[in-house]
Write an enzyme that holds these catalytic residues in place. Structure first.
Site, PDB file in Angstrom:
ATOM      1  N   GLU A 140       0.948  -1.023   0.028  1.00 58.20           N
ATOM      2  CA  GLU A 140      -0.039   0.100  -0.076  1.00 58.20           C
ATOM      3  C   GLU A 140       1.094   1.196  -0.068  1.00 58.20           C
ATOM      4  O   GLU A 140       0.148   2.219   0.412  1.00 58.20           O
ATOM      5  CB  GLU A 140      -1.012  -0.008   1.286  1.00 58.20           C
ATOM      6  CG  GLU A 140      -1.982  -1.372   1.242  1.00 58.20           C
ATOM      7  CD  GLU A 140      -2.797  -1.195   0.111  1.00 58.20           C
ATOM      8  OE1 GLU A 140      -2.746  -0.342  -0.801  1.00 58.20           O
ATOM      9  OE2 GLU A 140      -3.779  -2.393   0.221  1.00 58.20           O
ATOM     10  N   HIS A 200      -2.956   2.429   8.345  1.00 61.39           N
ATOM     11  CA  HIS A 200      -4.040   1.535   7.874  1.00 61.39           C
ATOM     12  C   HIS A 200      -4.231   0.393   8.639  1.00 61.39           C
ATOM     13  O   HIS A 200      -3.169  -0.209   9.012  1.00 61.39           O
ATOM     14  CB  HIS A 200      -3.662   1.294   6.353  1.00 61.39           C
ATOM     15  CG  HIS A 200      -4.427   0.115   5.558  1.00 61.39           C
ATOM     16  ND1 HIS A 200      -5.821   0.384   5.623  1.00 61.39           N
ATOM     17  CD2 HIS A 200      -3.938  -0.929   5.044  1.00 61.39           C
ATOM     18  CE1 HIS A 200      -6.372  -0.671   5.025  1.00 61.39           C
ATOM     19  NE2 HIS A 200      -5.254  -1.486   4.644  1.00 61.39           N
ATOM     20  N   HIS A 218      -7.508  -2.750   9.657  1.00 67.95           N
ATOM     21  CA  HIS A 218      -8.715  -3.494   9.475  1.00 67.95           C
ATOM     22  C   HIS A 218      -9.655  -3.602  10.604  1.00 67.95           C
ATOM     23  O   HIS A 218      -9.863  -4.841  11.005  1.00 67.95           O
ATOM     24  CB  HIS A 218      -8.405  -4.705   8.823  1.00 67.95           C
ATOM     25  CG  HIS A 218      -7.537  -4.874   7.514  1.00 67.95           C
ATOM     26  ND1 HIS A 218      -6.974  -6.181   6.911  1.00 67.95           N
ATOM     27  CD2 HIS A 218      -7.069  -3.817   6.828  1.00 67.95           C
ATOM     28  CE1 HIS A 218      -6.197  -5.778   5.979  1.00 67.95           C
ATOM     29  NE2 HIS A 218      -6.402  -4.490   5.779  1.00 67.95           N
ATOM     30  N   GLU A 267     -18.165  12.384  21.325  1.00 64.49           N
ATOM     31  CA  GLU A 267     -17.013  13.089  21.199  1.00 64.49           C
ATOM     32  C   GLU A 267     -16.590  13.061  19.574  1.00 64.49           C
ATOM     33  O   GLU A 267     -15.534  13.757  19.484  1.00 64.49           O
ATOM     34  CB  GLU A 267     -15.695  12.358  21.978  1.00 64.49           C
ATOM     35  CG  GLU A 267     -16.259  12.544  23.549  1.00 64.49           C
ATOM     36  CD  GLU A 267     -15.441  13.537  24.184  1.00 64.49           C
ATOM     37  OE1 GLU A 267     -14.061  13.376  24.125  1.00 64.49           O
ATOM     38  OE2 GLU A 267     -15.785  14.275  24.633  1.00 64.49           O
ATOM     39  N   HIS A 313     -13.036  -3.187   3.564  1.00 69.52           N
ATOM     40  CA  HIS A 313     -11.809  -3.338   3.705  1.00 69.52           C
ATOM     41  C   HIS A 313     -10.892  -2.919   5.208  1.00 69.52           C
ATOM     42  O   HIS A 313     -10.505  -3.547   5.750  1.00 69.52           O
ATOM     43  CB  HIS A 313     -10.693  -2.850   2.376  1.00 69.52           C
ATOM     44  CG  HIS A 313      -9.256  -3.175   2.582  1.00 69.52           C
ATOM     45  ND1 HIS A 313      -8.537  -3.565   1.487  1.00 69.52           N
ATOM     46  CD2 HIS A 313      -8.666  -2.849   3.509  1.00 69.52           C
ATOM     47  CE1 HIS A 313      -7.438  -3.684   1.839  1.00 69.52           C
ATOM     48  NE2 HIS A 313      -7.118  -3.383   3.110  1.00 69.52           N
TER      49      HIS A 313
END
Ligand code: 13P
Ligand code: ZN
Length: 270
Positions: A116, A139, A141, A169, A210
């Site tokens: 990525e 990143h 999942h 919040e 994803h």
């Protein structure tokens, strides 16, 4: 030279990977992190003139020429980063051509940076133009965020408003909302470009079915954004099968915005 395994940025990154693994956000090799470093931070730990190898990236990151990043390796398990930092992590510098990564440390088993990398570096470019203090792209999942992408329309407004409504919040933590991308093939320049485009407006981008991207000035800030979104998604899902008799209204959100002087995305509440 000092021992790089004791460098604060290596120690902190290892701890973050373990933490995220334990939260269940990074199964197997799921997830990746990139952290922009200054030469000043590196010079006591690394001879930056010694390039181990050059690895083509396949995309143009000219804006980042000469910049250094510590990046998780492709295929590496977050569970193991703390045990095997030198295999799991790498320090790269973007070469003058803008399309080559020079490996200065790490990926010691012959590996390379995350698949990525386009989403990471293109996001760094976008965010640095908006906030020169941005350093981290994360990143991962998380279950509840991914689950949400199966039941909500994949629209920025719908996601942002829903998340704001499911934990008080949220609007304070991400007043600009969240960006959402439709399902796309991961690890490509296309998803990288689409992510970076959304990052012009948001610090959080959700990839349908994803995972999520979060950014920040440090690891904690990027983590904190993701953690807050994940919590709101969890509360939504905990209540989604129940009869809802109370809610945070748009007017409540506007009151919060007023009290906390938030520059929130007005069109998401009108
Ligand atoms: P990498 O192992 O290449 O980092 O990929 C993991 C992932 O989460 C892909 O989106
Ligand atoms: Zn992923």
């Amino acid at each position: 030279m000092k021992n790089i395994l004791e460098a604060p940025f290596v120690v902190e990154l290892c701890q973050m990977c373990s933490n995220m693994y334990r939260l269940g956000w990074d199964e197997r090799n799921g997830g990746n992190i990139s952290y922009l470093l200054e030469e000043e931070q590196l010079k006591d730990y690394l001879d930056v003139t010694r390039v181990i190898k050059e690895i083509p990236t396949g995309f143009d990151a000219s804006y980042l020429i000469g910049r250094y990043f510590i990046v998780t390796g492709t295929g590496k398990y977050f569970k193991n980063v703390e045990k095997k930092p030198e295999e799991s992590l790498g320090i790269i510098r973007i070469k003058e051509d803008g399309t080559t990564a020079q490996l200065l440390w790490g990926y010691s088993d012959g590996g390379k940076f995350t698949s990525e990398l386009p989403a990471h570096l293109l996001t760094h470019i976008t965010r640095l133009k908006i906030d020169p203090g941005n350093r981290v792209v994360t990143h991962c999942h998380p279950d509840n965020i991914i689950a949400l992408t199966y039941v909500l329309p994949l629209e920025d407004r719908e996601f942002s408003r829903t998340l704001w409504q499911f934990e008080t919040e949220c609007i304070i933590v991400f007043p600009e909302g969240v960006g959402v991308l439709p399902w796309m093939v991961c690890g490509t320049n296309e998803i990288g470009q689409a992510t970076a485009e959304k990052m012009k407006d948001y610090r959080i981008v959700i990839w349908a079915h994803h995972g999520i991207y979060g950014v920040g000035k440090d690891l904690d800030e990027a983590f904190g954004l993701i953690e807050t979104v994940e919590k709101a998604a969890r509360i939504y899902l905990l209540t989604s099968h129940l009869k809802r008799i109370n809610t945070i209204t748009n007017d409540n959100l506007k009151e919060l915005a007023k009290a906390f002087k938030l520059n929130y995305r007005k069109e998401f509440l009108d």
